[in-house]
Design an enzyme around this catalytic site. Structure first.
Site, short mmCIF file in Angstrom:
data_model
loop_
_atom_site.label_atom_id
_atom_site.label_comp_id
_atom_site.label_asym_id
_atom_site.label_seq_id
_atom_site.Cartn_x
_atom_site.Cartn_y
_atom_site.Cartn_z
CB ALA A 1 -0.74 -0.05 1.38
N GLY B 1 0.66 -5.08 0.69
CA GLY B 1 -0.55 -5.39 0.31
C GLY B 1 -0.17 -5.87 -1.15
CD GLU C 1 2.74 -5.64 5.33
OE1 GLU C 1 3.45 -6.53 5.66
OE2 GLU C 1 1.63 -5.77 4.76
N1 DAK Z 1 4.50 3.23 -0.78
C1 DAK Z 1 4.88 4.57 -1.27
N2 DAK Z 1 6.06 4.67 -1.93
C2 DAK Z 1 6.73 3.67 -2.38
C3 DAK Z 1 6.67 2.50 -1.82
C4 DAK Z 1 5.29 2.15 -1.05
N3 DAK Z 1 4.75 1.17 -0.55
N4 DAK Z 1 7.31 1.64 -2.33
C5 DAK Z 1 8.26 2.26 -2.79
N5 DAK Z 1 7.82 3.59 -3.07
C6 DAK Z 1 8.40 4.49 -3.85
C7 DAK Z 1 9.80 5.10 -3.23
O1 DAK Z 1 9.31 6.04 -2.07
C8 DAK Z 1 10.74 5.85 -4.27
O2 DAK Z 1 9.87 7.12 -4.29
P1 DAK Z 1 10.93 8.30 -4.62
O3 DAK Z 1 11.82 8.23 -3.47
O4 DAK Z 1 11.43 8.10 -5.95
O5 DAK Z 1 9.93 9.64 -4.65
C9 DAK Z 1 10.24 4.69 -5.32
O6 DAK Z 1 9.14 4.28 -4.94
C10 DAK Z 1 11.23 3.88 -5.74
O7 DAK Z 1 11.45 3.25 -4.46
P2 DAK Z 1 12.91 3.03 -3.76
O8 DAK Z 1 13.81 4.21 -4.21
O9 DAK Z 1 12.87 2.49 -2.70
O10 DAK Z 1 13.52 1.63 -4.81
P3 DAK Z 1 14.38 0.51 -4.26
O11 DAK Z 1 14.41 -0.29 -5.62
O12 DAK Z 1 15.68 1.02 -3.66
O13 DAK Z 1 13.67 -0.39 -3.50
C11 DAK Z 1 11.68 -1.49 -2.51
C12 DAK Z 1 12.51 -0.92 -3.70
C13 DAK Z 1 10.49 -2.09 -3.14
C14 DAK Z 1 12.47 -2.90 -1.85
C15 DAK Z 1 11.55 -0.19 -1.40
O14 DAK Z 1 10.95 0.83 -2.30
C16 DAK Z 1 10.55 -0.66 -0.26
O15 DAK Z 1 11.01 -1.26 0.53
N6 DAK Z 1 9.28 -0.17 -0.37
C17 DAK Z 1 8.49 -0.22 0.66
C18 DAK Z 1 7.81 -1.81 0.73
C19 DAK Z 1 6.74 -1.73 1.89
O16 DAK Z 1 7.08 -1.44 3.27
N7 DAK Z 1 5.64 -2.34 1.83
C20 DAK Z 1 4.48 -2.37 2.93
C21 DAK Z 1 3.73 -1.25 2.74
S1 DAK Z 1 2.36 -1.25 3.83
C22 DAK Z 1 -5.02 -2.29 4.15
C23 DAK Z 1 -4.74 -3.52 4.07
C24 DAK Z 1 -3.29 -3.55 3.53
C25 DAK Z 1 -2.59 -2.68 3.58
C26 DAK Z 1 -2.87 -1.39 4.08
C27 DAK Z 1 -4.36 -1.12 4.61
N8 DAK Z 1 -6.40 -2.14 4.97
C28 DAK Z 1 -7.09 -3.23 4.91
C29 DAK Z 1 -7.07 -0.92 5.58
C30 DAK Z 1 -0.96 -2.80 3.32
C31 DAK Z 1 -0.12 -2.14 3.74
C32 DAK Z 1 1.23 -2.28 3.25
O17 DAK Z 1 1.31 -2.66 2.21
#
Ligand code: DAK
Length: 257
Positions: A65, A108, A131
């Site tokens: 997300a 997500g 998460e």
């Molecule tokens: N959200 C927003 N932006 C993201 C993102 C994310 N999840 N993942 C990557 N980006 C953005 C980065 O901020 C960066 O943006 P700029 O800095 O260029 O503006 C761009 O994408 C490129 O990312 P990186 O520079 O980090 O790229 P890398 O190749 O170095 O790394 C990566 C790729 C995928 C390993 C890394 O970006 C990363 O760790 N991303 C976050 C992964 C994460 O923590 N995911 C979990 C998110 S929480 C719900 C149900 C479910 C959910 C929510 C609510 N309800 C039922 C209400 C789910 C929650 C989640 O998924």
């Protein structure tokens, strides 16, 4: 329908929805979450489509997300925006849903893949629930669906300690049907989907429904659901056609009736 965060395409009887926020690693913001399900539901209603495929790009299926959109959210906002019900829309899709995954499927994104019926992964696919590193836990079914697939211990490691799975590991544990080379991974996934899309549509739908019953109910109730669907198919023209074609040693001509 004009979408801003997903692209749609049909190849034969396969309807493809491509997540298209590459600047954010295809993170699901509210707009994309709504559009992906709108597009999937449109394909589900379309008689010319037999299978729905969801994909991202080579680098990322989806990195979860959108963290930037959620960072300041309160618990009540999360509830009021109704995101839980939105994630659940995938459960209403009647046709098989295949995820074609390359690169990151995190948070997500991984939960979305877990909600699909089958998964084709490129060699670079990586699955994880990070998460915990953000101070939260999975909210779109990750704890439940991973535990059913992988068992308790590995799920705990993934959810509590951010252990990611490679494509090979994911296949070993039953999360992935096939691994294909990165180059042409979508073509390979479509070829896999086309075979399914060529099968008797109502039987495919009833088969999906019966298999899903196994995850919702007791064995006795699940067997009842299977039997009901089996009997129902004897009210279709395709049952007669399928069996007649076998006897006449020819290919069946499915009508979806
Ligand atoms: N959200 C927003 N932006 C993201 C993102 C994310 N999840 N993942 C990557 N980006 C953005 C980065 O901020 C960066 O943006 P700029 O800095 O260029 O503006 C761009 O994408 C490129 O990312 P990186 O520079 O980090 O790229 P890398 O190749 O170095 O790394 C990566 C790729 C995928 C390993 C890394 O970006 C990363 O760790 N991303 C976050 C992964 C994460 O923590 N995911 C979990 C998110 S929480 C719900 C149900 C479910 C959910 C929510 C609510 N309800 C039922 C209400 C789910 C929650 C989640 O998924």
């Amino acid at each position: 329908m004009a979408y801003t965060t997903v692209l749609t395409e049909t190849r034969g009887r396969v309807g493809i929805v491509q997540l298209n926020r590459p600047q954010a690693m295809n993170a699901f913001n509210i707009a994309m979450l709504g559009e992906v399900f709108d597009a999937m539901e449109a394909f589900d209603r379309d008689d010319n489509i037999g299978v729905i495929m969801v994909t991202g790009n080579e680098k990322a299926f989806a990195a979860g997300a959108d963290i930037k959109e959620m960072v300041d959210a309160t618990a009540f906002q999360m509830i009021i925006e109704n995101r839980v019900d939105t994630w659940d829309r995938i459960r209403g899709i009647k046709k098989p849903v295949i995820a074609a995954v390359s690169g990151w499927a995190l948070g997500g994104g991984c939960e979305f893949v877990l909600s699909c019926d089958m998964v084709i992964a490129s060699e670079s696919a990586k699955f994880g629930q990070p998460e915990i590193t953000l101070g939260v836990i999975p909210g779109a079914g990750g704890t439940q669906r991973l535990a059913r697939l992988l068992g308790k211990n590995l799920t705990m490691e993934m959810v509590i300690n951010n252990r990611t799975l490679t494509a090979a590991e994911a296949q070993q544990f039953g999360l992935v049907n096939r691994i294909v080379p990165i180059e042409g991974y979508l073509d390979a996934a479509v070829a896999f989907a086309e075979e399914i899309a060529s099968r008797a549509p109502l039987a495919v739908r009833m088969a999906k429904d019966a298999v899903n019953a196994a995850f919702e109910t007791t064995l006795t109730e699940g067997l009842k659901a299977e039997k009901r669907n089996f009997y129902l198919l004897f009210s279709t023209e395709d049952q007669t056609e399928g069996m007649q074609a076998f006897i006449e040693k020819r290919k069946p001509n499915w009508k979806g009736k």
